[in-house]
Design a protein around this motif. Structure first.
Motif, short mmCIF file in Angstrom:
data_model
loop_
_atom_site.label_atom_id
_atom_site.label_comp_id
_atom_site.label_asym_id
_atom_site.label_seq_id
_atom_site.Cartn_x
_atom_site.Cartn_y
_atom_site.Cartn_z
N HIS A 1 1.93 13.14 3.47
CA HIS A 1 2.31 11.98 4.30
C HIS A 1 3.75 12.15 4.80
N TRP B 1 1.06 5.70 -1.66
CA TRP B 1 0.75 6.68 -2.69
C TRP B 1 1.79 6.80 -3.78
N SER C 1 -7.34 5.68 3.58
CA SER C 1 -8.03 6.96 3.46
C SER C 1 -9.49 6.85 3.90
N TYR D 1 0.81 -1.21 0.00
CA TYR D 1 0.00 0.00 0.00
C TYR D 1 0.85 1.27 0.00
#
Ligand SMILES: Nc1nc2c(c(=O)[nH]1)N[C@H]1C(S)=C(S)[C@@H](COP(=O)(O)OP(=O)(O)OC[C@H]3O[C@@H](n4cnc5c(=O)[nH]c(N)nc54)[C@H](O)[C@@H]3O)O[C@H]1N2
Ligand SMILES: Nc1nc2c(c(=O)[nH]1)N[C@H]1C(S)=C(S)[C@@H](COP(=O)(O)OP(=O)(O)OC[C@H]3O[C@@H](n4cnc5c(=O)[nH]c(N)nc54)[C@H](O)[C@@H]3O)O[C@H]1N2
Ligand SMILES: [Mo]
Length: 771
Positions: free
Chosen positions: A640, A118, A149, A116
């Motif tokens: 982040h 971005w 999210s 996982y």
């Protein structure tokens, strides 16, 4: 490259998740200029030059000493070990051999490729697409479903409204700017978050739309522990709610509206199912507790008269209930979303321009921008033949408890036994909760492989670290589903050190494993980018064709993307005719009671929205060992953990630590002053942070954003000496329904730190790597 006068001489077009820009590289530094077409460029652009800071970059392949010497196996030294430099051929051979050993000995269900994160903007170099395409070619892997999210919302919305439209395509901003009379913003619409959109945001329009609504006379109510969750210029009434209690507030608003007969009986009958069950609950038929304003006042800290007044205002005007994603990133996070939808049903304005509800306005620049009605250029990922998956935030449980049973959305599932973890484009030591536990989990597999650009905590817990380029070092196509332009992301700088693109790394591995042709499809990087563009163009409806071939597009630097509907109202058709435009729920209607959810028998997610006190509020604020409620929200100064060492991020630090905000009264009660170094403790860990005083923070609340790089270098002082809040958070799911992450809220104490502060080492390379 003269085009529309927008290309800046000597500067190349490029793009980040926080917007387009132009960059020029002079060998010793990068100059970044915002795109002149962007009405509100993001201050995060100032972090971008740090992408080329060699001191933090992984410049060559490395192996962890213990793994290289001792071979694969569980190892508690992960995260403490030194690194040994490898040549590329050595690294590729070692990684390929270990992938092959694991899949042949244990099967592909022993590979975890959930990975996982971005990554960066860019359609071709999208790390998740690259890693999944590669692992699929190898026979597949255990994958992850959902995200951090809106992990609780997605399963819930499928049950309640039959899909994700409120997230993907809520009523568009121009409609809100024109029609909404009252915005009730639960969790706010912080300007900080609307800087960012996954894949990019060619134009930042949210601040302008909000200003336009205000100029037209719209009223704003902010329900949030932080006053700056809505721009000051909107003159919002601030209701500083106790975090984690929104469900009680939303239920009480519904109860009050129904009690006064201001509800829309007709809408509830024709468009909803289960209102009778909800009404029984609101009026205490099941449990003897009437969920009225006085009841909610005791839980939320918002007085009863204010709740009653707000209920009346909402029923009297065109009202938009906006629910931020943050609301559901905590225990029982399904409930505020369901209660918010129920409130919008009670008001009966769903499907009317500017009324109803939306989920995520302001949480991302793209929400409310509308979606392009055609697919974007996308790297095909192939097919994953492995059926095993986990809800994404259960990664530590999976690694710690192979074979263990757990519940997820009506299923009883079992965690697979993982031998090899492969990560590219994400940082679990940023995104996951209870990092001490995550370290124990990462000690379990035989092997951890990571592609990283920087010496992040993820890289420092990997056995093989393969250096990845940043977007600045490669060409790509930039755009997002909600975007208005396709950007030719021109390479700006040569690759640093021996860094390679994720594609090039996977290509070398695929060649070693005898599957190069399957992975590359016979194309190199530039050929892929060109192919993705031309293939995309060929599939566009003729009237939307930009009329530029790849070479012309690349030269122009950008094309505007037409075809987005100018105006969209969520559930307009459903409102007009609920039989013809049924929702994909069992009833075809909005489910205020879900027989399906009720049939699962989950005490932590019953069949209708309900107030379930989170464990975090077992004691009132101010009481107990951990009297404060910490809000660990997304950071204003970076995306982040990305570019934590960049200018905008670094300037906000206090003594080099992440700023922690506290109300002046809470600080005074502890003898603390602004600028002090503080130690924050929770039941799971401790962190050092730099104190900032602010009356924008509700008393009883502390705020420490995510994203400071995890620094466990002085465990005798604190679990993290840099201020990463995920050493404090709990690793539990939202409920057995969605198993979403619960990182947003944690009970903490804040005290002065009086010892000698240890240095922050998170931004130094690990042992064995020459600085
Ligand atoms: N306590 C708490 N925790 C949270 C949250 C919260 O509210 N509270 N929010 C959560 C949310 S919403 C999210 S989305 C997650 C975000 O979690 P992540 O998406 O994991 O966080 P990032 O810092 O964006 O991590 C991306 C990593 O990929 C690397 N990277 C970037 N581009 C590339 C590339 O091209 N190739 C490779 N190989 N690597 C690349 C970067 O260096 C970085 O380390 O965090 C979650 N965690
Ligand atoms: N600058 C920047 N922008 C980002 C990101 C980033 O890292 N940096 N991350 C992006 C990503 S991946 C995502 S998913 C979105 C996240 O979007 P959100 O989840 O909406 O963002 P957060 O900042 O985590 O939280 C928003 C606000 O909710 C409030 N809040 C927290 N808990 C509660 C509560 O219980 N009740 C109420 N009423 N309010 C509460 C907090 O005060 C917080 O400031 O942001 C995106 N935008
Ligand atoms: Mo997110």
């Amino acid at each position: 490259m003269a085009h529309h006068g927008f290309v800046i001489e000597g500067y190349r077009p490029h793009s980040a998740h926080w917007g387009p820009f132009h960059a020029a590289y002079a060998g010793d530094g990068l100059d970044v200029r915002p795109d002149p077409r962007d009405p509100a460029p993001s201050p995060l652009l100032r972090n971008i030059p740090a992408a080329l800071d060699e001191r933090l970059r992984v410049l060559a392949p490395y192996a962890r000493r213990g793994w290289l010497d001792g071979g694969p196996g569980a190892d508690g030294r992960r995260g403490h070990d030194e690194y040994v430099r490898l040549s590329w051929p050595e690294a590729i051979e070692l990684a390929a051999a270990e992938l092959d050993r694991c899949r042949r000995t244990f099967g592909n269900t022993a590979l975890y490729g959930g990975s996982y994160g971005w990554g960066s903007a860019g359609r071709f170099h999208h790390p998740q697409s690259q890693i999944h395409r590669f692992l699929n070619v190898l026979g597949g892997c255990v994958r992850s479903v959902g995200n951090y999210s809106f992990g609780a919302s997605a399963p819930l919305l499928r049950h309640v409204v039959g899909g994700l439209e409120p997230l993907d395509n809520p009523t568009s901003w121009p409609v809100l700017a024109e029609h909404t009379e009252h915005f009730v913003c639960v969790g706010g619409m912080p300007a900080k978050n609307a800087q960012v959109n996954a894949g990019g945001a060619a134009r930042h329009t949210v601040p302008g739309h909000l200003r336009a609504a205000r100029a037209r006379g719209a009223r704003f109510t902010l329900i949030s522990p932080l006053r700056d969750d809505l721009a000051a210029e909107l003159d919002a009434e601030w209701l500083p709610v106790v975090p984690g209690t929104d469900t009680a507030l939303l239920l009480a608003l519904s109860q009050t509206i129904v009690d006064r007969g201001l509800h829309d009986e007709n809408f509830l009958r024709t468009h909803c199912t289960g209102f009778d069950r909800l009404r029984d609950y609101l009026f205490g038929a099941d449990d003897g507790v009437v969920k009225d304003a006085a009841w909610a006042a005791a839980l939320t800290g918002i007085d009863a008269a204010t709740i009653v007044r707000l209920a009346g205002q909402m029923a009297a005007r065109r009202t938009m209930v906006t629910l931020s994603w943050s609301l559901q990133r905590s225990r029982h996070g399904e409930q505020p979303v369901w209660a918010g939808i129920a409130l919008a049903c009670v008001l009966g304005q769903i499907g009317l321009p500017g009324g109803g509800f939306g989920h995520g306005y302001g949480s991302s620049a793209g929400v409310g921008e509308g979606s392009l009605p055609y697919p974007l250029p996308t790297l095909p990922q192939g097919r994953n033949p492995v059926e095993e998956y986990i809800p994404v935030a259960r990664v530590a449980d999976m690694l710690l408890e192979p074979g263990q049973e757990y519940d997820f959305d009506g299923q009883r599932r079992r965690y697979p036994g993982i031998r090899l973890v492969y990560w590219a484009g994400g940082n679990p030591f940023h995104h996951h909760q209870d990092l001490t536990r995550l370290r124990r989990a990462f000690a379990r597999p035989d092997t951890v492989i990571a592609h990283e650009q920087f010496w992040t905590a993820m890289a420092r817990h990997a056995d093989l670290v393969l250096p990845a380029t940043t977007t600045l070092e490669r060409d790509d196509l930039g755009c997002a589903r909600q975007d208005s332009a396709l950007i030719a992301m021109h390479r700006v700088a040569p690759p640093l050190g021996e860094a390679r693109s994720d594609f090039a790394i996977f290509r070398a591995l695929a060649a070693e494993l005898g599957v190069e042709q399957e992975f590359t499809g016979g194309r190199g990087e530039r050929e892929w980018i060109e192919h993705l563009y031309e293939d995309w163009r060929a599939r566009l409806p003729g009237e939307l064709d930009p009329g530029l071939d790849f070479a012309a597009f690349w030269q122009a630097g950008r094309i505007e993307l037409p075809g987005k509907p100018a105006r969209h109202v969520l559930y307009e058709d459903f409102r007009a005719d609920p039989r013809r435009h049924r929702l994909s729920t069992p009833s075809g209607l909005i489910e205020l009671y879900s027989a399906e959810i009720a049939s699962y028998g989950y005490a932590d997610c019953p069949g209708h929205p309900a107030w379930l006190a989170p464990e975090e509020l077992a004691e009132p604020l101010g009481d107990g060992e951990f009297p404060l409620l910490l809000v660990a929200n997304n950071p204003a100064t970076r995306l982040h953990s990305q570019l934590d060492h960049g200018a905008t991020s670094a300037e906000a630090k206090v003594h080099g630590r992440e700023p922690l905000r506290l109300h002046p009264d809470d600080a005074a009660a502890r003898g603390l002053a602004g600028g002090d170094l503080v130690r924050v403790t929770s039941a799971t860990g401790s962190a050092l942070a730099g104190l900032v005083l602010s009356d924008a923070v509700r008393p009883g609340v502390a705020q420490l954003s995510t994203g400071a790089w995890f620094d466990p270098s002085a465990p005798e002082v604190a679990t993290c000496v840099h201020g990463n809040p995920n050493v404090l958070t709990r690793d539990v799911g939202t409920s057995r329904l969605a198993q979403g992450c619960t990182g947003q809220l944690t009970r903490v104490q804040v005290e002065a730190f009086t010892g000698t502060p240890p240095p922050v080492r998170a931004h130094e390379p690990p042992r064995g790597v020459d600085a």
